[in-house]
Design an enzyme around this catalytic site. Structure first.
Site, PDB file in Angstrom:
ATOM      1  N   HIS A  23       0.822  -1.225   0.000  1.00  0.00           N
ATOM      2  CA  HIS A  23       0.000   0.000   0.000  1.00  0.00           C
ATOM      3  C   HIS A  23       0.849   1.266   0.000  1.00  0.00           C
ATOM      4  O   HIS A  23       0.329   2.354  -0.228  1.00  0.00           O
ATOM      5  CB  HIS A  23      -0.995  -0.001   1.169  1.00  0.00           C
ATOM      6  CG  HIS A  23      -0.400   0.258   2.508  1.00  0.00           C
ATOM      7  ND1 HIS A  23      -0.127  -0.747   3.408  1.00  0.00           N
ATOM      8  CD2 HIS A  23      -0.032   1.415   3.116  1.00  0.00           C
ATOM      9  CE1 HIS A  23       0.379  -0.215   4.514  1.00  0.00           C
ATOM     10  NE2 HIS A  23       0.446   1.095   4.362  1.00  0.00           N
ATOM     11  N   SER A  56       4.296   1.580   8.728  1.00  0.00           N
ATOM     12  CA  SER A  56       3.882   0.474   7.871  1.00  0.00           C
ATOM     13  C   SER A  56       4.943   0.193   6.813  1.00  0.00           C
ATOM     14  O   SER A  56       5.608   1.089   6.317  1.00  0.00           O
ATOM     15  CB  SER A  56       2.524   0.744   7.240  1.00  0.00           C
ATOM     16  OG  SER A  56       2.491   1.988   6.632  1.00  0.00           O
ATOM     17  N   ASP A  95     -11.761  -3.578  -1.619  1.00  0.00           N
ATOM     18  CA  ASP A  95     -11.670  -5.031  -1.475  1.00  0.00           C
ATOM     19  C   ASP A  95     -10.210  -5.442  -1.571  1.00  0.00           C
ATOM     20  O   ASP A  95      -9.826  -6.261  -2.397  1.00  0.00           O
ATOM     21  CB  ASP A  95     -12.507  -5.718  -2.561  1.00  0.00           C
ATOM     22  CG  ASP A  95     -12.557  -7.220  -2.351  1.00  0.00           C
ATOM     23  OD1 ASP A  95     -12.683  -7.945  -3.339  1.00  0.00           O
ATOM     24  OD2 ASP A  95     -12.424  -7.666  -1.199  1.00  0.00           O
TER      25      ASP A  95
END
Length: 346
Positions: free
Chosen positions: A138, A279, A203
């Site tokens: 991401h 992250s 999703d």
């Protein structure tokens, strides 16, 4: 002791050229998911064809070109890989903040802290080979599109700031930590698994929130090897460790460790204190390597971020790390080495 795993073989079958991507996504350091441990555990195991599709991958090059590689999986493995899931919201501090800022070049430039690097998109990464950095998908791609800055992606290495051309004298006064700066290296190419690129940001397959970056030149630092993630009950003290560049402490490398609370085949749930920016950090443990008769740290997961989970009507939150399963180990190892014969044991 590090268990020995038989690792399947993942080999490229065909590569297609794709249209140049639009780098129009905002770099999100947090995404949200309502699917917790129970929801992930109840997800049906994917079929062989689905796993092959999830482990196929896109490669983004520094000149903006993009390819998609289909893979084949060989040697039967009893592992199912993949499940439903989304991602995270605000990362939490759980009660007393148990993070340690690492100061002073004696620590920052020493292993294992020296393996943590900063991405120009705002995340953290970990050195896993002479020219490779492991991070979260991401940080590069939001599930629909590559983020702004992904084409000119750079990786930052903390270095001491030299004063007046001096050699950086050791400052022992702990009240005055030595000033550090980032030295940046451009990324040559980036691999992101298709399991993350679902074409729908709502999703997102959190199980596939990992990416590998290849640098344009070697970084010349000690790196940490990747390993297959053992079950949580086999981890020393049931604990994991990671270091990252949390946003609320700019310029600091922040280290933490904590207990694993739950796990699925693909994810570790824990309550390590963390803020956005951490992250992409490599989650590691230190275990005894029987063959070499020595202790060895290995990265067994990638810190993904924060999740609110509805546990019987009570919202509970976890920080989530993506586990390196035998299939993911085979894929990431092949990306690094380019030869499956070097990737037979995790």
């Amino acid at each position: 002791t590090w268990p020995s795993y038989r690792v399947p073989v993942i080999l490229p079958q065909s590569t297609l050229n794709l249209d140049k991507p639009q780098f129009d996504a905002e770099a999100k350091l947090e995404v949200v998911s309502p699917c917790g441990p129970a929801c992930h555990k109840s997800s049906p195991l994917p079929t062989y064809e689905e796993v092959k599709n999830y482990l196929s991958y896109e490669t983004l090059y520094a000149n903006g070109s993009l390819t998609e590689t289909e893979v084949g999986i060989y040697i039967l493995s009893n592992s199912g890989d993949g499940s439903r899931g989304k991602s995270r919201t605000k990362r939490q501090i759980y009660g007393y903040d148990s993070r340690f800022s690492i100061f002073g070049k004696d620590f920052l430039l020493n292993y294992p802290f020296s393996t943590s690097v900063k991405l120009s998109t705002g995340c953290t990464g970990t050195l896993v080979a002479e020219k490779h950095v492991l991070t979260a998908a991401h940080c590069i791609h939001d599930g629909k599109s590559y983020v702004k800055g992904a084409q000119k992606l750079r990786v930052g290495f903390l270095k001491p700031k030299l004063k007046d051309g001096s050699k950086g004298a050791n400052i022992t006064n702990s009240a005055m930590p030595e000033k550090m700066k980032f030295q940046w290296i451009r990324v040559k190419r980036t691999h992101v698994p298709k399991g993350w690129i679902k074409g729908n940001a709502n999703d997102i397959g959190m199980d596939y929130d990992y990416a590998l970056l290849e640098l344009k030149k070697p970084h010349k630092r000690k790196f940490m090897k990747i390993g297959v993630s053992p079950p949580a009950r086999h981890l020393p003290g049931g604990r994991i460790h990671f270091s990252g560049y949390d946003n609320d402490r700019p310029g600091n490398l922040v280290y933490r460790f904590c207990d694993v609370k739950d796990e699925t085949y693909d994810l570790l749930y824990q309550q390590c204190d963390a803020q956005p920016g951490a992250s992409g950090s490599g989650v590691y443990v230190r275990m005894w390597k029987r063959q070499n008769h020595k202790w060895e740290r290995k990265i067994i997961g990638i810190f993904s971020g924060h999740q609110w989970v509805d546990m019987n009507g009570t919202p509970q939150d976890f920080n989530v790390a993506v586990r390196i399963t035998p299939l993911k180990y085979a894929q990431i190892c092949y990306w690094i080495k380019g030869n499956y014969l070097d990737c037979r044991e995790g």
